[in-house]
Design an enzyme around this catalytic site. Structure first.
Site, PDB file in Angstrom:
ATOM      1  N   HIS B 134       0.874  -1.173   0.000  1.00  0.00           N
ATOM      2  CA  HIS B 134       0.000   0.000   0.000  1.00  0.00           C
ATOM      3  C   HIS B 134       0.914   1.227   0.000  1.00  0.00           C
ATOM      4  O   HIS B 134       2.040   1.167   0.508  1.00  0.00           O
ATOM      5  CB  HIS B 134      -0.826  -0.048   1.296  1.00  0.00           C
ATOM      6  CG  HIS B 134      -1.910   0.972   1.390  1.00  0.00           C
ATOM      7  ND1 HIS B 134      -1.678   2.272   1.762  1.00  0.00           N
ATOM      8  CD2 HIS B 134      -3.249   0.867   1.192  1.00  0.00           C
ATOM      9  CE1 HIS B 134      -2.845   2.923   1.783  1.00  0.00           C
ATOM     10  NE2 HIS B 134      -3.802   2.096   1.444  1.00  0.00           N
ATOM     11  N   ASP B 211       2.861  -4.884   7.895  1.00  0.00           N
ATOM     12  CA  ASP B 211       1.674  -4.029   7.817  1.00  0.00           C
ATOM     13  C   ASP B 211       0.450  -4.945   7.911  1.00  0.00           C
ATOM     14  O   ASP B 211       0.115  -5.655   6.970  1.00  0.00           O
ATOM     15  CB  ASP B 211       1.720  -3.258   6.493  1.00  0.00           C
ATOM     16  CG  ASP B 211       0.397  -2.588   6.143  1.00  0.00           C
ATOM     17  OD1 ASP B 211      -0.572  -2.697   6.920  1.00  0.00           O
ATOM     18  OD2 ASP B 211       0.333  -1.950   5.059  1.00  0.00           O
ATOM     19  N   GLN B 214      -4.853  -5.122   6.878  1.00  0.00           N
ATOM     20  CA  GLN B 214      -5.913  -5.947   6.276  1.00  0.00           C
ATOM     21  C   GLN B 214      -5.893  -7.373   6.815  1.00  0.00           C
ATOM     22  O   GLN B 214      -6.507  -8.271   6.232  1.00  0.00           O
ATOM     23  CB  GLN B 214      -5.757  -5.983   4.746  1.00  0.00           C
ATOM     24  CG  GLN B 214      -5.848  -4.636   4.068  1.00  0.00           C
ATOM     25  CD  GLN B 214      -7.277  -4.087   4.045  1.00  0.00           C
ATOM     26  OE1 GLN B 214      -8.238  -4.810   4.260  1.00  0.00           O
ATOM     27  NE2 GLN B 214      -7.401  -2.793   3.796  1.00  0.00           N
ATOM     28  N   LYS B 237     -10.689  -0.917  10.716  1.00  0.00           N
ATOM     29  CA  LYS B 237     -10.970  -1.949   9.716  1.00  0.00           C
ATOM     30  C   LYS B 237     -11.382  -3.256  10.379  1.00  0.00           C
ATOM     31  O   LYS B 237     -11.710  -4.228   9.713  1.00  0.00           O
ATOM     32  CB  LYS B 237      -9.737  -2.175   8.833  1.00  0.00           C
ATOM     33  CG  LYS B 237      -9.403  -0.969   7.940  1.00  0.00           C
ATOM     34  CD  LYS B 237      -8.236  -1.305   7.037  1.00  0.00           C
ATOM     35  CE  LYS B 237      -7.528  -0.095   6.478  1.00  0.00           C
ATOM     36  NZ  LYS B 237      -8.279   0.608   5.445  1.00  0.00           N
ATOM     37  N   CYS B 375      -4.874   2.751  -3.574  1.00  0.00           N
ATOM     38  CA  CYS B 375      -3.587   3.190  -3.009  1.00  0.00           C
ATOM     39  C   CYS B 375      -2.489   2.175  -3.247  1.00  0.00           C
ATOM     40  O   CYS B 375      -1.564   2.028  -2.447  1.00  0.00           O
ATOM     41  CB  CYS B 375      -3.695   3.503  -1.514  1.00  0.00           C
ATOM     42  SG  CYS B 375      -4.778   4.868  -1.165  1.00  0.00           S
TER      43      CYS B 375
END
Lengths: 151, 417
Positions: B134, B211, B214, B237, B375
């Site tokens: 991202h 990261d 998600q 999220k 993104c």
């Protein structure tokens, strides 16, 4: 209530599928790239001028139905127009797609371009309809840089 | 409410209709049609207990933390620190000192780049990223590379959207200082083999930032099992509030890192000559934080634990298989990102129809999806497309909604075809 038919009118779908004046113009007086990085709408606009009069316009590129049909319809109304007339048409078109919802849209002098009056109900799509026109205005005003709707 | 520890042998059954009752927004109508929310990768909806925790804080508990001697302040401090403990257990960190509250994943990554990165990445050093990051796991490293004269290397991927681990292994040199990799790709859905990637990096003595923006909402994550050095994620999220995120960092690393921002709370004592910084994790938490958000995040984790992460994962995977098969029946539809291990995300392109037209058409049918480059412009460039349409699923989505989507996509084809 906004509905599909208001945004995607038949004229728009037709110009999306069969864009007019959709080709390169090797002997163009002006050419400029327009790019909308958020959507990926990307076009090249070509304008042929005889003194102050637009004698030919064409474009190529890829994008959504709104951006492509807007570019296509634009090329069909510019031939024979003086530069100042084209700029004034840009302003009228810009007002049409950005006019507030509580006002009747003013379609005077816009002819078939009035099919884009539904766009103002979709704020995320206004820049799609405006890309070709912003590119045109910048080309006529002598701008050399790629036109981005994200400025 | 006490946290329920997820059990591996939990039944796969999830009563989706009862879950949906917890999310009032799902009863809304959009353009006169019942809302079908498939934009969970951007942000998920929030269940009643989370909304109520936030509401209750402002109605009855509002006060600043780590400051006052008065009762409300003491209680707010306890509630906020309890949220930190909850996060610690949720990700199985070693201690609360390893759990830093930030605004979100983006800030967590920037924090590491501007503290650990500035301290340890010097001119001529290398940072390894991957082809599916991202922008928020690219740009902070580019800023750092520019500041300190470092270079960035990118792990390539296959046409299926899987990282080429053999190539990754070959990228390490004596100048490699850090690896930053996405756990689950937001535009392709790929679940990367982060455990293995951490192991490889550590063999070369290189720390890894993962990261997890998600990932945390779709699968159990365990810091002590993964052994990564930094892990970044957001609350919003995973059914929590916006404006709250977590940076997990291994204590030894956090200890040696300089502070990120200066201000209140991150100091022990200040004079105009010298400032002594606070202990972990407060050293990285300057200023009044998002207190209501932190407390609501506590309620979020309780909510997720009550359902059980393994159960959520099993339910979502079954739903994703159903959605993938249904979508592939649509002529001219191509799925972008076909890795063997995926989570929640289905990106697709439809022949002859631009994703933004798909998005607007579906919106008018009450279906919210994401369209664009998500993104991840380098990913779009790799696949030679300007954008995709993305369906990202959550635990409250159901098969009937997929059926409505498929029906609508047939109409899209008819309109634009």
């Amino acid at each position: 209530m906004s509905d599909l038919k208001e945004l995607y009118q038949d004229t728009i779908l037709d110009h999306n599928k069969n864009p007019r004046n959709f080709h390169k113009m090797p002997d163009a007086t002006l050419s400029l790239e327009g790019y909308n990085p958020l959507c990926g709408d990307h076009l090249f606009l070509y304008v042929k001028l005889d003194n102050d009069v637009i004698t030919d316009v064409s474009f190529e590129g890829s994008g959504c139905a709104i951006s492509k049909s807007s570019a296509s319809l634009m090329t069909t109304v510019l031939k024979g127009k003086r530069v100042d007339e084209a700029i004034s048409l840009f302003e009228k078109f810009h007002d049409l797609i950005t006019s507030p919802m509580d006002k009747q849209p003013n379609t005077d002098g816009l002819g078939k371009l009035a099919v884009f009056s539904g766009v103002r109900e979709f704020p995320a799509r206004i820049k799609c309809a405006g890309l070709a026109w912003h590119t045109l205005k910048s080309a006529l005003e002598g701008d050399q840089r790629t036109i981005s709707t994200e400025q | 409410m006490t946290a329920v520890v997820p059990q591996v042998d939990q039944p796969v059954f999830l009563d989706v209709d009862s879950v949906r009752e917890d999310f009032p927004i799902l009863k809304e109508h959009v353009h006169g049609k019942p809302l079908i929310y498939f934009d969970n990768g951007a942000t998920s909806q929030k269940p009643i207990p989370v909304i109520e925790a936030m509401h209750r804080y402002y109605l009855q508990e509002n006060s600043n933390i780590h400051r006052g001697v008065h009762l409300l302040s003491t209680q707010a401090t306890i509630a906020y620190e309890q949220a930190r403990s909850k996060v610690k257990s949720f990700i199985n960190a070693g201690s609360e000192n390893e759990v830093v509250f930030v605004r979100g994943t983006t800030e967590a990554i920037n924090l590491v780049a501007q503290t650990y990165g500035r301290q340890n990445v010097k001119s001529g050093d290398e940072i390894i990223l991957t082809a599916m990051e991202h922008h928020s796991n690219i740009v902070p490293w580019q800023l750092l590379a520019k500041q300190n004269g470092a270079t960035i290397k990118v792990v390539p991927m296959t046409d299926q959207g899987e990282l080429i681990i053999d190539e990754y292994e070959k990228m390490f040199t004596p100048r490699t200082r850090l690896v930053a990799v996405v756990h689950v790709s937001n535009s392709l859905g790929t679940v990367n083999p982060v455990h293995h990637m951490v192991e490889i990096a550590h063999r070369h003595g290189v720390p890894v930032l993962v990261d997890g923006a998600q990932a945390v909402q779709h699968m159990p994550v365990d810091m002590r099992a993964m052994q990564c050095d930094f892990y970044a994620f957001s609350a919003h999220k995973m059914y929590g509030p916006t404006g709250v995120g977590i940076l997990y960092g291994r204590e030894e690393l956090l200890q040696d890192m300089p502070p990120y921002q200066g201000g209140g709370d991150m100091i022990r004592s200040v004079s105009f000559e010298e400032t002594t910084f606070n202990e972990l994790p407060y050293k990285f938490e300057a200023g009044t934080p998002n207190i209501s958000g932190g407390i609501a995040f506590d309620a979020t984790i309780d909510y997720v634990n009550q359902i059980g992460m393994h159960r959520i994962m099993a339910y979502e995977n079954a739903l994703m298989r159903y959605a993938t098969e249904s979508l592939l029946n649509i002529p001219g539809l191509r799925i972008i990102g076909t890795a063997k291990t995926k989570a929640s995300v289905i990106s697709f392109v439809l022949d002859g129809v631009h994703p933004h037209d798909v998005g607007t058409f579906l919106d008018l049918e009450g279906i919210a999806i994401r369209t664009g480059h998500h993104c991840t412009q380098p990913v779009m460039t790799f696949f030679g497309i300007p954008a995709t349409s993305r369906v990202s699923l959550a635990l409250y989505n159901k098969k009937e909604e997929i059926d409505v989507l498929v029906e609508a996509l047939h109409k899209v084809r008819k309109t634009f075809g």
